[in-house]
Design an enzyme around this catalytic site. Sequence first.
Site, PDB file in Angstrom:
ATOM      1  N   TRP A   1       9.573   8.402 -16.187  1.00 49.22           N
ATOM      2  CA  TRP A   1       9.562   7.320 -17.186  1.00 49.22           C
ATOM      3  C   TRP A   1       8.607   7.605 -18.340  1.00 49.22           C
ATOM      4  CZ3 TRP A   1       7.307   6.832 -12.334  1.00 49.22           C
ATOM      5  CH2 TRP A   1       5.945   6.555 -12.301  1.00 49.22           C
TER       6      TRP A   1
ATOM      7  N   GLU B   1       4.574  15.144  -5.358  1.00 48.30           N
ATOM      8  CA  GLU B   1       3.255  15.658  -5.783  1.00 48.30           C
ATOM      9  C   GLU B   1       3.328  17.142  -6.140  1.00 48.30           C
ATOM     10  OE1 GLU B   1       1.179  13.523  -6.550  1.00 48.30           O
ATOM     11  OE2 GLU B   1       1.847  11.806  -5.355  1.00 48.30           O
TER      12      GLU B   1
ATOM     13  N   THR C   1       6.863  12.276  -0.549  1.00 49.76           N
ATOM     14  CA  THR C   1       5.587  12.216  -1.274  1.00 49.76           C
ATOM     15  C   THR C   1       5.146  13.640  -1.634  1.00 49.76           C
ATOM     16  OG1 THR C   1       4.997  10.172  -0.157  1.00 49.76           O
ATOM     17  CG2 THR C   1       3.204  11.383  -1.212  1.00 49.76           C
TER      18      THR C   1
ATOM     19  N   ASP D   1      11.316   6.795  -0.236  1.00 50.27           N
ATOM     20  CA  ASP D   1      11.726   8.176   0.058  1.00 50.27           C
ATOM     21  C   ASP D   1      13.246   8.322   0.120  1.00 50.27           C
ATOM     22  OD1 ASP D   1       9.087   8.907   0.187  1.00 50.27           O
ATOM     23  OD2 ASP D   1       9.207   9.767   2.205  1.00 50.27           O
TER      24      ASP D   1
ATOM     25  N   LEU E   1      -0.392   7.047  -1.628  1.00 54.05           N
ATOM     26  CA  LEU E   1       0.396   7.936  -0.761  1.00 54.05           C
ATOM     27  C   LEU E   1      -0.017   9.390  -0.943  1.00 54.05           C
ATOM     28  CD1 LEU E   1       3.923   6.382  -1.440  1.00 54.05           C
ATOM     29  CD2 LEU E   1       2.472   6.021   0.575  1.00 54.05           C
TER      30      LEU E   1
END
Length: 254
Positions: free
Chosen positions: A175, A164, A160, A227, A123
């Site tokens: 995580w 980013e 996305t 999203d 993506l």
Amino acid sequence: ARGPVRIPVVVHVVSTTAAQNISDAQVESQIMVLNKDFRATNDDIDTVPPVFEQLIGDAGIEFFLADTGPDGRPSNGITRTTTEVDSFDQNDGVKSAETGGADPWPTQRYLNIWVCALGGGLLGYAQFPGGPVATDGVVITYTAFGTTGTARAPFNLGRTATHEIGHYLNLFHIWGDDGTGCRGSDEVADTPNQGGQNVGMPRFPHISCGNGPHGDLFMDYMDYTDDAGMVMFTKGQGVRMGACLDGVRKALWT
Ligand code: ARG
Ligand code: ZN
Ligand code: CA
């Protein structure tokens, strides 16, 4: 404290089909999403479970399409390049005219965003602060950019680019990038320790690494949900991005 930091953006649309040559309106729809997500004014922020509400942070960052190009001339902050390349990958080919992409505008002064076809289901990807200036910025596939036109569910809410740009401003995955282990850290104190990534639309609570009863902060932009499932940065993430903007990336806005 200071008012919001305002970052000039240039979007390089690199296309080999008419569909990939996305409209100005689609580019603007992405800028609007960024200006909500980085100010915690997005409508869907009310989906955060009440127990996590006090973690919500306004990152205090705003974005605008550059109104002046590197040559000092007026610009709409969008460049358009046609290419013979069917799809790009993480090797930065899209960031150079020599390899079928578009050269960046000076990366210390502009956030460069390339929009193109990415292969392999990717993506988007980002360069962390401190990397080579020639390739600095983020790349987003044209089906996951903005909220109109070629944007395709479940990646059609502009998240996305939010994710980013989080990396571009020094945020790691929530995580901790250690697979499903419990030792990896995102280096942010107010995010719960979390095992692995969450995908799709998780149901609250999702417990890992002994982080019960509330569990993972899977609705954070730096997880991997759809999203519609990612709706917040934490205060700590905002502080970390602010430190990046006061440090390595200061020339972007001063
Ligand atoms: N680099 C990640 C990927 O390509 C971005 C994930 C963004 N997630 C999202 N829901 N938009 O998979
Ligand atoms: Zn990521
Ligand atoms: Ca982990």
